[in-house]
Design a protein around this motif. Structure first.
Motif, PDB file in Angstrom:
ATOM      1  N   GLU A  18       0.811  -1.217   0.000  1.00 46.46           N
ATOM      2  CA  GLU A  18       0.000   0.000   0.000  1.00 46.46           C
ATOM      3  C   GLU A  18       0.844   1.267   0.000  1.00 46.46           C
ATOM      4  O   GLU A  18       0.462   2.273  -0.574  1.00 46.46           O
TER       5      GLU A  18
ATOM      6  N   TRP B 231     -13.475  -2.028   7.654  1.00 48.65           N
ATOM      7  CA  TRP B 231     -12.391  -1.261   7.045  1.00 48.65           C
ATOM      8  C   TRP B 231     -12.584   0.196   7.465  1.00 48.65           C
ATOM      9  O   TRP B 231     -13.292   0.951   6.807  1.00 48.65           O
TER      10      TRP B 231
ATOM     11  N   PRO C  72      -7.589   3.019   5.380  1.00 51.28           N
ATOM     12  CA  PRO C  72      -6.740   2.199   4.514  1.00 51.28           C
ATOM     13  C   PRO C  72      -5.565   1.624   5.303  1.00 51.28           C
ATOM     14  O   PRO C  72      -5.050   2.259   6.214  1.00 51.28           O
ATOM     15  N   GLY C  73      -5.158   0.443   4.950  1.00 54.43           N
ATOM     16  CA  GLY C  73      -4.002  -0.173   5.597  1.00 54.43           C
ATOM     17  C   GLY C  73      -4.382  -1.045   6.770  1.00 54.43           C
ATOM     18  O   GLY C  73      -5.529  -1.058   7.228  1.00 54.43           O
TER      19      GLY C  73
END
Length: 176
Positions: free
Chosen positions: A105, A144, A147-148
């Motif tokens: 990412e 989620w 992000p990540g």
């Protein structure tokens, strides 16, 4: 008890979004249970299964993807079957899903210019079954938030129990 008794069915001629949905379900369900779910191309009569995409099995279950809006999906869970289907793109554009799979990412923005992808409508392919798979994972508790890995929540459970339900969701806007 951490031993999968259900398979994930991805038809052999499935478009890229359906194949990717199968991989995503396997990844998260393996992490939730500690088991190793199998992805197969056909459902056997007596084997519990999650059946993905537009197929004779999903049609027999009552899912007509032609009546589902772009990026919408329908999930039906009953008896020993879970059906997840939506309209999915068969064009080469949809293979974009697999290009980012093994890229860390931290490299995505530097490696690929996101503006060009949106400006050229590269992401403009239908992926209803994939959205349905993510919605199903939410039913299992996956979240989620960011992000990540720091924004990802994957619960653990040796046994997954799914109550019977029928869910049909469609986006309000065609492009989001």
């Amino acid at each position: 008890d951490g031993k999968p008794q259900m398979v994930i069915v991805v038809p052999p001629d499935a478009p890229a979004p359906v194949r990717f949905a199968g991989q995503e379900l396997k990844y998260f369900m393996d992490r939730i249970t500690g088991g190793q779910f199998q992805i197969v191309d056909t459902a056997r009569d007596q084997t519990p299964a999650i059946i993905l995409g537009d197929s004779p099995e999903t049609q027999k279950a009552g899912i007509d993807v032609s009546k589902i809006a772009r990026d919408g999906y329908r999930i039906i869970a009953r008896n020993d079957r879970i059906f997840i289907a939506g309209r999915d793109d068969q064009t080469s554009k949809s293979h974009l899903l697999f290009q980012f799979q093994d890229v860390p990412e931290s490299k995505l923005i530097r490696k690929h210019d996101a503006y060009d992808y949106f400006a050229n409508d590269v992401w403009g392919f239908e992926r209803g079954t994939l959205y349905g798979a993510y919605r199903f994972l939410e039913e299992l508790g996956v979240r989620w938030f960011l992000p990540g890995p720091k924004g990802l929540v994957i619960p653990t459970a040796k046994n997954l129990e799914i109550s019977a339900f029928d869910l049909h969701e469609e986006p309000v806007f065609e492009y989001r």
